[in-house]
Design an enzyme around this catalytic site. Structure first.
Site: not given
Length: 421
Positions: A22-23, A400, A118, A126, A308, A123
């Protein structure tokens, strides 16, 4: 709303095919905006997040052909009809924000909502925005939207990140491929997913070197072309199933598991008394009789132990024979699964960013609620070893990030059923 009903049913045995990451898939999908030629991604995981992003890309004008249930996604951004990514789309998932850099690099302007996702701590984006400003973009934040312009095009720059942010590293890479000149990302993240993105970008005609190290160099090019890319296998999914086997006992081959990206997890499993052996087809996880040994964990950027997998490891340690300490160094609010694990009989005390887990002989079934993506699957692991029937509600979090989870577990003897609340 769906829920999972899990009944402790003994060891898992058999094999589980690991899906695409997924990532990695999400950032690869955003890369389609950098070219007017087709990008075809195979081993695409069918997840709520990847489907959300396909909807956003379609709203920008990308032709998306991805039939339901199939694992090959065709993306063609030959003509874009807008460079505005609205809140209604981006709020569903943080990774949607990664369309900003590619749109800015290709079109010279973009308006993208600040992201959602989430609730596991701050997070901020910037670092992404500072990188684009260093590359010559003008940025304004108004009413929850980032309005960015680089009418004369982005320019290469030296960008030093204050910490190795995966998101900022990937987003900067995407934008820098079409910038004029050389961009250097220092203190870059080193995750395998970054290497996968770099491989795809280079196959599209980009010039990216150093991915997987702390310094990534991107020589900007004028144009990228199409490509067919195989998404890397998901190391977090593989690690999750490895811990499910470690918790329940049994013998499971994790087919296509990316072993090199799992070194820290393998090391910790072996300390706990679990066999984790690479094979030609993937990674075999095997646990014999007796309780697990307690193991301390400190999460860290790759190649350290992944944040994770922290919740899953905590579920594993909840039945170890002794006391484990789990230190979370990446996200400040990532212990939200602790109260739910405690409902199942786990003994966990949290002090700041440290959780002390005193293993118990047996967990007891109870109704629990998922609070975020990784927390939800930690409750599934705990449910697999608990006495009785555990119900996990709000499993849209789980959808997800895990493709066909109940099907994969049931094929190995787990008793996991989806039901409607």
């Amino acid at each position: 709303m769906d829920k999972l009903v899990i009944t402790g049913n003994g060891p898992l045995n058999g094999e589980i095919v690991i899906s695409g990451a997924k990532n990695s898939a999400l950032k690869l999908m955003a890369a389609c905006l950098l070219t007017d030629e087709p990008l075809v991604l195979s081993r695409m995981p069918n997840l709520a997040d990847t489907r959300f992003l396909s909807e956003l890309l379609a709203s920008l004008g990308v032709e998306v052909y991805w039939p339901k249930g199939e694992n090959t996604c065709h993306l063609n951004a030959a003509t874009l009809k807008t460079t505005i990514a609205p809140y209604e789309q981006v709020r569903k998932m943080r990774a949607s924000f990664n369309v900003l850099g590619p749109l800015l690099a290709r079109e010279g302007h973009a308006t993208v909502s600040l992201p959602g996702g989430c609730a596991i701590g701050a997070r901020p984006v910037d670092l992404h925005l500072k990188a684009f400003e260093a590359m010559g973009a003008d940025l304004v934040i108004e009413q929850g939207y980032v309005k960015a312009a680089a009418i004369r095009g982005l320019k290469g720059a030296d960008i030093e990140l204050p910490f190795p942010s995966v998101g900022a590293t990937e987003h900067t890479m995407l934008a820098a491929t079409l910038a004029k000149g050389t961009t250097r990302i220092k203190n870059a993240a080193c995750e395998p997913e970054i290497q996968d993105l770099a491989a795809c970008l280079n196959a599209m005609g980009a010039n990216v070197s150093g991915a997987g190290t702390s310094t990534i160099t991107i020589e900007g090019v004028e144009k990228l072309h199409g490509h067919k890319h195989l998404v890397m296998a998901d190391r977090i999914e593989a690690g999750t199933y490895a811990m499910a086997v470690a918790a329940t006992g049994g013998d499971v081959l994790l087919k296509d598991a990316p072993v090199e990206g799992l070194a820290a997890m393998i090391e910790h499993l072996e300390k706990a008394g679990v066999s984790a052996k690479p094979e030609a087809e993937g990674l075999r996880i095997k646990r014999g009789e007796g309780r697990l040994k307690p193991v301390n964990v400190v999460t860290a950027p790759h190649p350290g132990f992944p944040t994770d997998l922290q919740a899953q490891f905590m579920a594993l340690m909840s039945t170890a024979d002794g006391v484990s300490t789990i230190t979370e160094n990446i996200f400040e609010n990532r212990f939200m699964h602790v109260p739910e694990l405690s409902r199942l009989g786990a003994k966990i005390q949290v002090k700041g960013n440290e959780a002390v887990v005193t293993g118990v002989e047996k967990l007891k079934a109870a109704p629990v609620m998922a609070t975020d993506l990784r927390a939800s699957v930690s409750l599934v692991i705990a449910g697999l070893v608990a006495d009785g029937e555990t119900t996990v509600s709000r499993v849209y979090h789980l959808d997800r990030g895990f493709e066909r989870l109940e099907e994969k577990l049931e094929a190995c003897g787990g008793k996991v059923v989806r039901a409607v609340e």
